[in-house]
Write a protein that holds these residues in place. Structure first.
Motif, PDB file in Angstrom:
ATOM      1  N   HIS A 237      11.183  65.850  78.270  1.00  0.00           N
ATOM      2  CA  HIS A 237      11.201  65.165  76.969  1.00  0.00           C
ATOM      3  C   HIS A 237      11.436  66.137  75.813  1.00  0.00           C
ATOM      4  O   HIS A 237      11.303  65.751  74.650  1.00  0.00           O
ATOM      5  CB  HIS A 237       9.888  64.408  76.679  1.00  0.00           C
ATOM      6  CG  HIS A 237       9.640  63.259  77.599  1.00  0.00           C
ATOM      7  ND1 HIS A 237      10.301  62.057  77.504  1.00  0.00           N
ATOM      8  CD2 HIS A 237       8.772  63.125  78.638  1.00  0.00           C
ATOM      9  CE1 HIS A 237       9.859  61.224  78.435  1.00  0.00           C
ATOM     10  NE2 HIS A 237       8.933  61.853  79.139  1.00  0.00           N
ATOM     11  N   GLY A 261      13.261  59.319  79.843  1.00  0.00           N
ATOM     12  CA  GLY A 261      13.094  58.960  78.440  1.00  0.00           C
ATOM     13  C   GLY A 261      13.335  57.484  78.216  1.00  0.00           C
ATOM     14  O   GLY A 261      13.898  56.792  79.067  1.00  0.00           O
ATOM     15  N   SER A 262      12.923  57.018  77.073  1.00  0.00           N
ATOM     16  CA  SER A 262      13.129  55.614  76.722  1.00  0.00           C
ATOM     17  C   SER A 262      14.597  55.371  76.395  1.00  0.00           C
ATOM     18  O   SER A 262      15.395  56.310  76.258  1.00  0.00           O
ATOM     19  CB  SER A 262      12.273  55.257  75.512  1.00  0.00           C
ATOM     20  OG  SER A 262      12.714  55.978  74.365  1.00  0.00           O
ATOM     21  N   ASN A 265      15.260  57.125  73.120  1.00  0.00           N
ATOM     22  CA  ASN A 265      15.432  58.564  73.274  1.00  0.00           C
ATOM     23  C   ASN A 265      16.756  58.912  73.947  1.00  0.00           C
ATOM     24  O   ASN A 265      17.404  59.907  73.598  1.00  0.00           O
ATOM     25  CB  ASN A 265      14.276  59.150  74.088  1.00  0.00           C
ATOM     26  CG  ASN A 265      12.982  59.207  73.305  1.00  0.00           C
ATOM     27  OD1 ASN A 265      12.996  59.160  72.085  1.00  0.00           O
ATOM     28  ND2 ASN A 265      11.856  59.295  74.004  1.00  0.00           N
ATOM     29  N   SER A 266      17.150  58.087  74.903  1.00  0.00           N
ATOM     30  CA  SER A 266      18.415  58.343  75.587  1.00  0.00           C
ATOM     31  C   SER A 266      19.601  58.168  74.638  1.00  0.00           C
ATOM     32  O   SER A 266      20.561  58.948  74.663  1.00  0.00           O
ATOM     33  CB  SER A 266      18.561  57.406  76.791  1.00  0.00           C
ATOM     34  OG  SER A 266      17.546  57.660  77.752  1.00  0.00           O
ATOM     35  N   ARG A 269      19.706  61.110  72.337  1.00  0.00           N
ATOM     36  CA  ARG A 269      20.228  62.296  73.029  1.00  0.00           C
ATOM     37  C   ARG A 269      21.759  62.271  73.029  1.00  0.00           C
ATOM     38  O   ARG A 269      22.412  63.282  72.727  1.00  0.00           O
ATOM     39  CB  ARG A 269      19.699  62.338  74.463  1.00  0.00           C
ATOM     40  CG  ARG A 269      20.186  63.533  75.253  1.00  0.00           C
ATOM     41  CD  ARG A 269      19.731  63.473  76.709  1.00  0.00           C
ATOM     42  NE  ARG A 269      18.286  63.423  76.834  1.00  0.00           N
ATOM     43  CZ  ARG A 269      17.611  62.380  77.281  1.00  0.00           C
ATOM     44  NH1 ARG A 269      18.243  61.271  77.635  1.00  0.00           N
ATOM     45  NH2 ARG A 269      16.295  62.408  77.355  1.00  0.00           N
TER      46      ARG A 269
END
Length: 337
Positions: A237, A261-262, A265-266, A269
């Motif tokens: 993370h 990751g959620s 978050n993905s 990224r």
């Protein structure tokens, strides 16, 4: 843990070096549905010992009956390899537990040379990729080093089977999830390596047989030299650890590259990669995230199950149904509470 191929060959080597007669059975052709894929191997010792599998069990029992129990100890014949076909008729398919219409063909090698087997096992233990070629006229075997895996080749006169090295998994992050995932991967024949430069996370690592590297993850990925039998998973993370490693992994032939990751978050990224590293949708097409199958997992152990299942599906070339994808499944639940 050895791959199943190495286990088979190691047992066969040990039997032959001890002077026992033995046979190596390899699935060389299949038609219709088959319980085991082309390349599956089984070793049978004269005393009835068996390692490996070429079916769900019934064909193994028939081979044991043919070459041991039916005629007593020492019934394994000599001579050149032979072809044996199962499931030609509906009665045979039923008898041997093959699916409707399923047929498979085995190449049987009687009393393989123990010296050649020993050289092969040693090379596999050293992490080499080896092509084993068998002349079906006389059973002569040649071993060749090779740079790339390839499917088994069989034309009736020659068998060429590429063996080793086993599949590898590189985990970035040494937390609880990594320990569960490493355990599952090992039982599925993967050689696992973990990387985590954070001292506070390394101190709780409880798997002494799994190498734990302390360099920065992107440097580890480069040194790891990922190939088409490698998967790389970022579990920290932490963008400082994950980002450069993932970008490096995407430049490699690794069959699976992903990060936990959620969905938010993905997505962040991917946006970060495109904004700061000139990545494109095309270059990020192989990046998986969120990783795992949707099974409603909450605990580290359950999350590891979902991730390992997706890795294996990818390895085996299975296209998963949309409802098993985490992002699609969660989006559907939000729209259909």
């Amino acid at each position: 843990m050895d791959t199943i191929d190495t286990l088979v060959l190691r047992a066969l080597r040990d039997w032959r070096m001890a002077g026992r007669r033995a046979v190596l059975a390899t699935v060389v052709r299949t038609w219709g549905s088959s319980p085991r894929p082309v390349g599956a191997m089984m070793a049978l010792c004269e005393d009835g010992g068996v390692v490996g599998s070429v079916s769900g069990g019934c064909i193994e029992d028939d081979l044991i009956d043919r070459y041991t129990q039916a005629y007593g100890r020492g019934a394994i014949p000599g001579g050149p390899p032979e072809l044996l076909r199962y499931g030609v008729s509906a009665d045979e398919a039923h008898r041997f537990g093959l699916p409707c219409g399923g047929t498979l063909e085995l190449l049987l090698e009687f009393d393989p040379d123990p010296g050649s087997l020993d050289r092969l096992v040693v090379r596999l233990d050293n992490g080499e990729l080896v092509r084993r070629e068998v002349d079906c006229r006389d059973g002569a075997v040649q071993l060749f080093g090779t740079d790339a895996p390839c499917d088994l080749q069989f034309d009736g006169a020659r068998l060429a089977n590429t063996l080793g090295p086993g599949y590898r998994m590189l985990l970035i992050g040494a937390g609880a999830l990594a320990q569960y995932l490493a355990t599952m991967a090992i039982f599925n024949g993967f050689k696992v390596t973990v990387c985590d430069p954070r001292v506070e996370h390394r101190t709780t690592w409880a798997m002494p047989d799994v190498p734990l590297l302390t360099e920065m993850p992107d440097d580890v990925v480069t040194a790891f030299r990922p190939d088409s039998r490698t998967c790389i998973l970022a579990l920290t993370h932490d963008p400082k650890l994950d980002d450069l490693a993932l970008l490096e992994a995407l430049e490699s032939p690794a069959f699976y590259v992903g990060a936990i990751g959620s969905r938010r978050n993905s997505a962040a990224r991917r946006a970060r990669f495109m904004e700061h590293f000139d990545a494109t949708e095309t270059s990020l097409a192989r990046l998986r995230g969120p990783i795992g199958l949707y099974i409603g997992s909450k605990t580290p152990a359950e999350i590891a199950v979902s991730i390992m299942a997706e890795v294996l599906a990818t390895k085996n070339g299975v296209v998963l149904a949309p409802e098993m994808d985490i992002e699609a499944a969660k989006a559907f639940r939000e729209l259909n509470p």
